[in-house]
Scaffold this motif. Structure first.
Motif, PDB file in Angstrom:
ATOM      1  N   ALA A 381      49.183  43.985  37.687  1.00  0.00           N
ATOM      2  CA  ALA A 381      49.248  44.849  37.519  1.00  0.00           C
ATOM      3  C   ALA A 381      47.760  45.079  38.757  1.00  0.00           C
ATOM      4  CB  ALA A 381      48.115  44.496  36.091  1.00  0.00           C
ATOM      5  N   LEU A 389      45.233  52.547  45.398  1.00  0.00           N
ATOM      6  CA  LEU A 389      44.346  52.246  46.405  1.00  0.00           C
ATOM      7  C   LEU A 389      44.442  52.903  48.100  1.00  0.00           C
ATOM      8  CD1 LEU A 389      40.858  51.952  46.489  1.00  0.00           C
ATOM      9  CD2 LEU A 389      41.523  49.582  47.267  1.00  0.00           C
ATOM     10  N   VAL A 392      45.898  56.023  48.909  1.00  0.00           N
ATOM     11  CA  VAL A 392      44.138  57.691  49.516  1.00  0.00           C
ATOM     12  C   VAL A 392      43.795  56.916  50.769  1.00  0.00           C
ATOM     13  CG1 VAL A 392      42.455  58.286  48.809  1.00  0.00           C
ATOM     14  CG2 VAL A 392      44.223  57.179  46.405  1.00  0.00           C
ATOM     15  N   VAL A 393      43.617  55.476  50.486  1.00  0.00           N
ATOM     16  CA  VAL A 393      42.836  55.123  51.742  1.00  0.00           C
ATOM     17  C   VAL A 393      44.384  55.073  52.705  1.00  0.00           C
ATOM     18  CG1 VAL A 393      40.718  54.250  50.676  1.00  0.00           C
ATOM     19  CG2 VAL A 393      42.566  53.114  51.075  1.00  0.00           C
ATOM     20  N   GLY A 397      43.314  50.672  55.167  1.00  0.00           N
ATOM     21  CA  GLY A 397      41.845  50.322  55.145  1.00  0.00           C
ATOM     22  C   GLY A 397      41.504  49.247  53.519  1.00  0.00           C
ATOM     23  N   LEU A 398      43.539  48.473  54.053  1.00  0.00           N
ATOM     24  CA  LEU A 398      42.821  47.093  52.945  1.00  0.00           C
ATOM     25  C   LEU A 398      42.496  46.371  53.279  1.00  0.00           C
ATOM     26  CD1 LEU A 398      46.376  47.965  51.059  1.00  0.00           C
ATOM     27  CD2 LEU A 398      44.361  49.295  50.652  1.00  0.00           C
ATOM     28  N   SER A 399      42.255  45.417  52.813  1.00  0.00           N
ATOM     29  CA  SER A 399      41.147  43.906  52.839  1.00  0.00           C
ATOM     30  C   SER A 399      43.099  43.197  52.855  1.00  0.00           C
ATOM     31  CB  SER A 399      40.647  44.165  52.387  1.00  0.00           C
ATOM     32  OG  SER A 399      41.445  42.801  51.033  1.00  0.00           O
ATOM     33  N   ASP A 402      44.382  42.244  49.823  1.00  0.00           N
ATOM     34  CA  ASP A 402      45.014  43.652  48.704  1.00  0.00           C
ATOM     35  C   ASP A 402      46.058  43.884  49.755  1.00  0.00           C
ATOM     36  OD1 ASP A 402      43.108  44.200  47.058  1.00  0.00           O
ATOM     37  OD2 ASP A 402      42.154  45.813  48.960  1.00  0.00           O
ATOM     38  N   ALA A 442      43.826  30.527  44.920  1.00  0.00           N
ATOM     39  CA  ALA A 442      42.507  30.878  44.280  1.00  0.00           C
ATOM     40  C   ALA A 442      43.015  31.617  42.899  1.00  0.00           C
ATOM     41  CB  ALA A 442      41.186  30.989  44.575  1.00  0.00           C
TER      42      ALA A 442
ATOM     43  N   GLN B 412      47.820  46.330  29.362  1.00  0.00           N
ATOM     44  CA  GLN B 412      48.598  46.216  30.903  1.00  0.00           C
ATOM     45  C   GLN B 412      48.758  44.965  31.287  1.00  0.00           C
ATOM     46  OE1 GLN B 412      50.007  49.782  32.339  1.00  0.00           O
ATOM     47  NE2 GLN B 412      50.406  51.048  29.893  1.00  0.00           N
ATOM     48  N   ALA B 413      47.404  45.010  31.514  1.00  0.00           N
ATOM     49  CA  ALA B 413      47.014  43.923  32.820  1.00  0.00           C
ATOM     50  C   ALA B 413      47.715  42.582  31.874  1.00  0.00           C
ATOM     51  CB  ALA B 413      45.864  43.875  33.389  1.00  0.00           C
ATOM     52  N   ALA B 465      35.236  53.123  45.942  1.00  0.00           N
ATOM     53  CA  ALA B 465      36.462  52.120  46.550  1.00  0.00           C
ATOM     54  C   ALA B 465      37.848  52.906  46.201  1.00  0.00           C
ATOM     55  CB  ALA B 465      37.027  50.726  45.876  1.00  0.00           C
ATOM     56  N   ARG B 466      38.500  54.000  45.929  1.00  0.00           N
ATOM     57  CA  ARG B 466      39.134  54.156  45.664  1.00  0.00           C
ATOM     58  C   ARG B 466      39.003  55.539  46.999  1.00  0.00           C
ATOM     59  NH1 ARG B 466      40.259  55.816  39.667  1.00  0.00           N
ATOM     60  NH2 ARG B 466      39.713  53.682  39.260  1.00  0.00           N
ATOM     61  N   ILE B 467      38.303  55.541  47.642  1.00  0.00           N
ATOM     62  CA  ILE B 467      38.167  57.052  47.804  1.00  0.00           C
ATOM     63  C   ILE B 467      37.930  55.946  49.652  1.00  0.00           C
ATOM     64  CG2 ILE B 467      36.451  59.335  48.874  1.00  0.00           C
ATOM     65  CD1 ILE B 467      36.150  59.476  45.660  1.00  0.00           C
ATOM     66  N   ILE B 468      37.058  55.157  49.702  1.00  0.00           N
ATOM     67  CA  ILE B 468      36.807  54.679  50.415  1.00  0.00           C
ATOM     68  C   ILE B 468      37.536  53.362  51.110  1.00  0.00           C
ATOM     69  CG2 ILE B 468      34.683  56.801  50.796  1.00  0.00           C
ATOM     70  CD1 ILE B 468      32.895  53.545  50.659  1.00  0.00           C
ATOM     71  N   GLY B 469      37.862  53.300  50.676  1.00  0.00           N
ATOM     72  CA  GLY B 469      37.796  51.182  50.777  1.00  0.00           C
ATOM     73  C   GLY B 469      37.085  50.346  49.997  1.00  0.00           C
ATOM     74  N   ASP B 471      36.349  47.347  51.649  1.00  0.00           N
ATOM     75  CA  ASP B 471      35.804  47.015  52.243  1.00  0.00           C
ATOM     76  C   ASP B 471      34.844  47.766  53.325  1.00  0.00           C
ATOM     77  OD1 ASP B 471      37.501  44.491  51.512  1.00  0.00           O
ATOM     78  OD2 ASP B 471      38.815  44.675  53.556  1.00  0.00           O
ATOM     79  N   ARG B 543      37.059  29.932  40.837  1.00  0.00           N
ATOM     80  CA  ARG B 543      38.585  29.165  40.227  1.00  0.00           C
ATOM     81  C   ARG B 543      37.984  28.790  38.296  1.00  0.00           C
ATOM     82  NH1 ARG B 543      44.381  28.545  38.676  1.00  0.00           N
ATOM     83  NH2 ARG B 543      44.043  26.254  38.151  1.00  0.00           N
TER      84      ARG B 543
END
Ligand SMILES: Nc1ncnc2c1ncn2[C@@H]1O[C@H](COP(=O)(O)OP(=O)(O)OP(=O)(O)O)[C@@H](O)[C@H]1O
Ligand SMILES: [Mg+2]
Lengths: 463, 581
Positions: A381, A389, A392-393, A397-399, A402, A442, B412-413, B465-469, B471, B543
């Motif tokens: 999921a 994500l 789009v980016v 742009g991912l860590s 990610d 983790a 779903q998750a 975040a979905r637009i700019i990421g 981080d 954790r």
């Protein structure tokens, strides 16, 4: 069987599927009749309404070409029934239980009404025990349990026929080797070539001899289509609860059934509900899907794995929607996976087996199987979210974390979901643990420390 | 009793020529199998009857006999621990496959100890004595509503059939015999002296409900959710764990296997409050999806009548209805058959008022006998296509005070319970702050607000975040996301199948809430000290925190203090890095 009564020259009206009779012998609601026109064709029907002067017959096959004059109605004196015996295995029938394989008639041991009465919930034994299908996306993540009703939500052109045949050929009860396993396969509204595909592949795989095959073709009337699952399930109940076999029923394609129901309902002038389907579609489907399960004191069980195609791949369409509200989960196939060459194209996230907890873990599969499945779901999921994500980016742009999920999602589909031949459960299990090894330990919070240590083999805290 | 002769039959509806007077809504018996039905229309000398059972095989000419009274059920001690069909006929002892014409419950014997003597004045709702049921539990033998007068005579202590007259009462209208059980018309709410305000939540053992969206004792809650989002599992979990004296579980148009599961599980589980088998406090009413639809419409009234009956003994009753949508659809189907004008979604125009009438029967009351009792109603809703704007959901929303919306994404998750924290609400929440304060959570209201704000910000930030990421978000917002994640994972997630976590006591909830709340404070403090979000996210204590629910049993709550201490020291050890880190 009660004596059969005959009515000649009693027909006074015909309106769509409804035939009106006057001056006939008394008949009870729901009693079966055979309507024979001057053409000699026998059409099944039943009493839909009765008053003192007039009977309304619902003809269950096409009434085209039926005149009033010369039409003879024969009364069965009981609701529609199916004469059954152990000899139905290995045989091919049409949609209303008539043998069409050229073989001798089946020796009948019992006549059962096709509308089987509802099971008393008190007499039901909650389904338990795992059925191995050989499909990882099912066995590992959405396990099928003996006595469950778990449909496949597919789409036009997706390889559900192949999946159905593979499951029919490989399905086994790993803990009960040697117990009687039988298949009832009903094709509903099939094109000629799919009917032939099913017959020949089941024969080739050697499954035909443990199968009772019912074929209702697209060219058969819609009213007859409504009877096919009922004949097939009556046969399945006979095999399960009289003959004591573990029966897997595959009904395909239930969408054709629902379309037929809509057509017949509108020809009766009923008020349509969502998308033109009658308001009672839910209850009607329930009378089919609820005919699955285990009974206390019975040796056999009845499991349903039916297939439907979602119109325009829309899972909110009334057919999949109402089915999902009745069945105990669903296996959803996705077009984009199919396009990317993933077979079987099981879309894992919207898929669900509700009885999984009753047939997995402990003695059934592996004690840590449920935790593994839950963790795989949570991770996949997250991978799916990351994919959105990334679209789009961009991947840049991912860590770092990610990106690992992105890779996990890909591996999940290409290595776990995708498979060539059937996979043994142990192999699916090992594959699942191996995939988790690529994620930060983790993050794996659905696993206990012990599970992490024993299976994923990574010291907690590794990132 | 009046008689009529059937002249026309079609599906579950018949017309009959009346040979005596009938009333609208009178209950009738049809044919030799005495199928149950109800008069739905009077038309000169004909009556129209809705039959509640399968009519296969019926023919013109059969007899219809009136009961002289509206559809009624017998309420009494024999209800507890058993399962009934939608018309309250026992299913145990019935055949494996249910044909029409089930028998009504046979009389059952119970020990009785009188608590009144000849000459005593008895008001309606008073008790003439104690009935001893399974587990030694004592129930009141109630004087039915509407009966009032002096006791003429009463039977001595002993064992009696539940329908056997035990006392005679002289009323203004004549002599009335009172037994352990009595009949009550299901569509009529049982009267009470007055409604009471509720200042107490019904403890459910579910953190997301008790701590974020509580329901009042005597309150009403709706659980809308698409298929497979967890309505049934949630209702079953509530039936197992909630702090009620009696549970009425209504399976309305749902699966047979679910009923079988409850029947198998409940006798083996313990009532968390008494240690007795859970089944002893439970009444199950089942009209599964393949049973006749007309009886489904009536089943919800049977269930609430049973609940009100136990309420009248001064008990707290919880009614779980799964699913009210199937009841509404049955209403639609029956209405359509009589040619009523369909409204929104095909439902009859009176849908909203029927829903309101049903939920109005939930209440905390002073009973006729002067006791305090309550009926809390929790109803699942199955919206077509999971679309909450449909009529049943939107009308129900107007009448309930707690709304637990289930979210397909969470389900779903495999994030359970999949209650959506932003779409759900509880109108009575702030009234319960004193209650929580008495149970070791004086900051409850503030923490609740804090958690809800965090979750709200999370949804906004995730969209961004979905637009700019992710981080690219400023550090403070990254910490907000981290905290919101933790509230979800560590506090709200609670599997119904986790042995140590399926139910959480208020003490465990309070302790967990405090730990999660402390994390939020510490994280924000660390941020202020210039600690990078990634280092907070990398803390090893995260954790065990995320697993504190499933890893901590009720007898190990001290563990949560240790966790909290670990948390304090982990944060204390975080040293700000030199600039730029
Ligand atoms: N609280 C929970 N804890 C663990 N698992 C859950 C929980 N809630 C739901 N599930 C899982 O989700 C599945 C579906 O839940 P459930 O049967 O309650 O759905 P539903 O909303 O009642 O669906 P339908 O409307 O079709 O009846 C369950 O079989 C179970 O596997
Ligand atoms: Mg459900």
């Amino acid at each position: 069987m009660k004596p059969r009564l005959l009515a000649e020259n009693a027909a006074v009206g015909l309106e769509g599927p409804l035939l009106f009779l006057e001056g006939t012998p008394e008949a009870g609601l729901g009693d079966a009749v055979e309507v024979t026109g001057p053409d000699g064709r026998i059409r099944l029907g039943r009493v839909a309404a009765a008053d003192r002067e007039r009977l309304t017959i619902e003809v269950l096959e096409s009434t085209a070409g039926l005149p009033l004059e010369g039409t003879v109605v024969r009364f069965h004196g009981e609701p529609l029934a199916f004469a059954l015996g152990p000899g139905i295995l290995g045989r091919v029938f049409d949609g209303v239980g008539r043998a069409i394989d050229g073989g001798p008639p089946v020796a009948a041991h019992q006549r059962l009404p096709i509308d089987g009465l509802p099971f008393n919930p008190v007499s039901r034994e909650p389904p338990r025990d795992f059925i191995e299908t050989g499909i990882t996306a099912i066995d590992l993540l959405n396990s099928l349990v003996r006595g469950q009703k778990l449909p496949v939500f597919s789409g036009g052109g997706l390889p559900h026929d192949r999946l159905a045949v593979e499951i029919a050929s490989h399905a086994r009860l790993p803990r009960r080797a040697g117990e009687d396993f039988a298949i009832v396969f009903a094709g509903i509204g099939l094109a000629h070539d799919s009917a032939e595909y099913f017959r020949s592949s089941l024969e080739r795989g050697g499954a035909l001899e443990r199968t009772a095959l019912f074929l209702n073709l697209a060219s058969d009337s819609s009213t007859q289509r409504l009877l096919t699952p009922r004949f097939a399930l009556t046969a399945a109940e006979y095999l399960a609860f009289v003959e004591g076999k573990h029966v897997l029923v595959i009904l395909t394609d239930m969408t054709n059934y629902c379309e037929a129901l809509r057509e017949v309902s509108s020809s009766k002038g009923e008020i349509p509900s969502r998308k033109g389907f009658p308001g009672y579609l839910y209850s009607d489907l329930a009378t089919i899907f609820e005919r699955a399960g285990c009974l206390k004191g019975a040796r056999g069980t009845l499991t349903q794995l039916s297939i439907l195609t979602m119109p325009s791949d829309d899972i909110t369409h009334p057919i999949p929607d109402l089915t999902g509200y009745i069945t105990e989960g669903q296996v959803v196939l996705a077009r984009d996976l199919d396009r990317r060459g993933v077979y079987p194209p099981v879309n894992v996230l919207p898929s669900l087996s509700r009885l999984m907890k009753d047939g997995t873990g402990g003695d059934y599969t592996h004690p840590d199987h449920p935790a593994l499945a839950s963790q795989l779901y949570a991770a996949y999921a997250r991978a799916a979210q990351t994919r959105v994500l990334a679209s789009v980016v961009g991947e840049e742009g991912l860590s770092e974390a990610d990106r690992r999920y992105l890779a996990f999602g890909e591996a999940f589909e290409q290595r776990l979901v995708r498979q060539e031949g059937p996979r043994a459960f142990a192999e699916s299990l090992a594959l699942g643990w191996r995939l988790l090894g690529d994620l930060p330990a983790a993050d794996l919070t659905r696993l206990s420390d012990r599970q992490l240590r024993e299976h994923v083999n990574a010291p907690a805290g590794r990132t | 009793m009046s008689r009529a002769i059937a002249v026309k039959l079609a599906g579950p509806v018949l017309r009959a020529r009346a040979e005596g007077p009938f009333q609208l809504r009178e209950s009738v018996r049809v044919g030799p199998a005495r199928l149950l039905g109800e008069v739905v229309r009077l038309d000169r000398d004909e009556i129209v009857v809705q039959v509640y059972e399968d009519t296969t095989g019926l023919r013109p000419g059969i007899e219809v006999v009136g009961d002289g009274a509206p559809l009624a059920i017998r309420v009494g001690p024999a209800l507890l621990g058993r399962i009934f069909d939608g018309l309250l006929r026992p299913l145990s002892g019935a055949p494996d496959r249910l044909a029409a014409g089930l028998r009504e419950a046979p009389a059952t014997r119970f020990p009785f100890a009188p608590a009144a003597a000849p000459g005593d004045a008895m008001a309606a709702g008073a008790s003439i004595g104690d009935i001893v049921v399974a587990g030694g539990r004592r129930l009141a033998a109630l004087v039915p509503p509407g009966v009032e007068g002096r006791v003429l005579d009463i039977r001595p202590e002993g064992e009696y059939d539940d329908d056997e007259p035990l006392a005679r009462i002289a009323t203004a209208g004549g002599e009335v015999a009172v037994a352990m059980s009595h009949a009550w018309p299901v569509r009529v709410p049982r009267p009470s002296r007055r409604r009471l305000a509720s200042v107490t939540p019904l403890v459910t053992g579910q953190r997301i409900l008790d701590s974020l969206f509580p329901v009042a004792l005597g309150g009403k809650a709706a659980i809308p959710g698409g298929f497979g989002t967890g309505k049934t599992v949630l209702l079953e979990t509530l039936a197992k764990g909630c702090a009620a004296d009696v549970i009425v579980y209504l399976g309305c148009g749902e699966r047979g296997n679910e009923m079988a599961g409850v029947l198998e599980e409940f006798p083996r589980l313990d009532d968390p409050r008494t240690g007795r088998p859970l089944m002893e406090r439970t009444v199950i009413i089942a009209n599964t999806s393949n049973m006749p639809v007309a009886a489904r419409e009536a089943s919800i009234y049977c269930a609430i009548t049973v609940a009100e009956y136990f309420r009248d003994m001064g008990l707290d009753v919880a009614l779980m209805a799964d699913s009210t949508s199937r009841w509404a659809e049955a209403l639609r189907e029956v209405s359509g058959r009589f040619g009523e004008l369909p409204g929104e979604g095909g439902y009859p125009a009176y849908l909203a008022s029927r829903i309101a009438d049903f939920y109005e029967r939930a209440a905390r009351v002073e009973t006729l006998g002067g006791r305090t009792g309550s009926v809390t109603v929790m109803g699942a809703i199955s919206p077509p296509s999971g679309d909450f704007s449909e009529p049943v959901t939107s009308h129900t929303k107007r009448f309930v005070r707690s709304y637990w919306a289930l979210d397909a994404k969470r389900a779903q998750a495999r994030f359970y319970p999949a209650v959506h924290p932003l779409q759900s609400y509880a109108e009575d929440a702030s009234a319960f702050a004193p209650w929580w304060s008495e149970r070791g959570n004086p900051n409850w209201l503030a923490l609740r607000r804090r958690f809800l704000t965090l979750l709200d910000e999370q949804s906004r930030l995730e969209r961004m975040a979905r637009i700019i990421g992710k981080d690219a978000l400023p550090a403070r917002q990254q910490v907000t996301l981290l905290c919101a994640d933790l509230v979800n994972e560590a506090f709200l997630r609670q599997s119904a199948f986790a042995p140590k976590d399926r139910l959480a006591s208020p003490a465990k909830q309070a302790a967990m809430m405090a730990v999660a709340g402390r994390f939020v404070e510490l994280a924000e403090g660390a941020l202020a000290r210039g600690i990078a979000p990634a280092r907070i996210a990398g803390l090893a204590c995260l954790r065990p925190l995320a697993r504190m629910g499933e890893d901590t049993g009720e007898d190990e709550l001290a563990r949560l203090d240790e966790l909290r201490a670990d948390l304090e020291s982990a944060f204390a050890d975080l040293e700000p890095e030199e600039a730029g880190a």
